[in-house]
Design a protein around this motif. Structure first.
Motif, PDB file in Angstrom:
ATOM      1  N   GLY A  81       0.822  -1.431   0.293  1.00  0.00           N
ATOM      2  CA  GLY A  81      -0.261  -0.074   0.369  1.00  0.00           C
ATOM      3  C   GLY A  81       0.748   1.117   0.390  1.00  0.00           C
ATOM      4  N   ARG A  82       0.634   2.342  -0.074  1.00  0.00           N
ATOM      5  CA  ARG A  82       0.759   3.483  -0.435  1.00  0.00           C
ATOM      6  C   ARG A  82       1.628   4.569   1.320  1.00  0.00           C
ATOM      7  N   PRO A  83       2.159   4.871   1.221  1.00  0.00           N
ATOM      8  CA  PRO A  83       2.784   5.868   2.427  1.00  0.00           C
ATOM      9  C   PRO A  83       1.056   5.962   3.042  1.00  0.00           C
ATOM     10  N   ASN A  84       0.901   5.739   3.822  1.00  0.00           N
ATOM     11  CA  ASN A  84      -0.308   6.467   4.561  1.00  0.00           C
ATOM     12  C   ASN A  84      -2.047   6.326   4.202  1.00  0.00           C
ATOM     13  N   PHE A  85      -1.730   4.898   3.141  1.00  0.00           N
ATOM     14  CA  PHE A  85      -3.272   4.644   2.960  1.00  0.00           C
ATOM     15  C   PHE A  85      -3.275   3.583   3.467  1.00  0.00           C
ATOM     16  N   TYR A  86      -4.486   3.284   3.852  1.00  0.00           N
ATOM     17  CA  TYR A  86      -4.999   2.011   4.219  1.00  0.00           C
ATOM     18  C   TYR A  86      -6.373   2.444   4.062  1.00  0.00           C
ATOM     19  N   VAL A 120      -5.252  -2.442   6.238  1.00  0.00           N
ATOM     20  CA  VAL A 120      -4.878  -1.868   7.365  1.00  0.00           C
ATOM     21  C   VAL A 120      -4.453  -0.977   8.296  1.00  0.00           C
ATOM     22  N   ALA A 121      -4.541  -0.451   8.821  1.00  0.00           N
ATOM     23  CA  ALA A 121      -3.811   0.677   9.346  1.00  0.00           C
ATOM     24  C   ALA A 121      -2.393   0.611  10.277  1.00  0.00           C
ATOM     25  N   ILE A 122      -1.351   1.132   9.583  1.00  0.00           N
ATOM     26  CA  ILE A 122      -0.171   0.187  10.739  1.00  0.00           C
ATOM     27  C   ILE A 122       0.337   2.321  10.716  1.00  0.00           C
TER      28      ILE A 122
END
Length: 166
Positions: A81-86, A120-122
């Motif tokens: 996933g792209r940075p900061n994408f969820y 999923v957000a991390i």
């Protein structure tokens, strides 16, 4: 085989311990006409094969069915996933035989499907940005930042008195 995603990056590259297919066995291609490949547009081999197989939103490959299946079994395909994408993304998969399946060269056989992806957000690594300007305050002023005390319109929570001094 044409693979596309919207919110991430795909790689079709062998993991450690696996061998890369030769250009004769698997070729990464790019569109060569105004018409999209999925609509019957032409294609040419990518000038830089390695660049076309890693960190792309779209990867298009010409190869045999068995080579592609073996690549998938050996975990060549990865999604990041792209940075900061969820949230929700989808992998669009389009397969065509390019009229090579039927010895009479009848209609091209095509199949298309989508695979849902849930990212999923991390906690991404924090990013520290260098200030673009320096605020100067008169000596003795009590200038501070308080996001709870001052309104959002007062330039990121800075005491309004301090803003008049700049």
């Amino acid at each position: 085989l044409d693979l596309q995603v919207r919110q991430g990056l795909l790689s079709f590259y062998p993991p450690p311990g696996r061998e890369l297919f030769s250009a004769d066995e698997m070729t990464f291609v790019t569109n060569s006409s105004a018409l999209d490949i999925r609509q019957g547009g032409g294609f040419v081999p990518c000038a830089d094969q390695l660049a076309c197989m890693r960190n792309m939103t779209r990867i298009t490959i010409t190869s045999t069915k068995s080579n592609i299946q073996n690549s998938l079994v050996e975990l060549f395909l990865t999604y990041v996933g792209r940075p900061n994408f969820y949230g929700e993304d989808e992998l669009s998969v389009w397969v065509s035989d390019l009229n090579h399946t039927d010895e009479c060269y009848n209609n091209t056989l095509v199949a298309e499907n989508t695979v849902p992806i849930r990212v999923v957000a991390i906690n991404d690594d924090p990013m520290i940005r260098k200030p673009e300007s320096v605020m100067q305050f008169p000596q003795g002023s009590r200038c501070f930042v308080n996001f709870h005390r001052f309104e959002e319109t007062s330039a990121i929570g800075i005491n309004p008195q301090c803003l008049t001094n700049n």
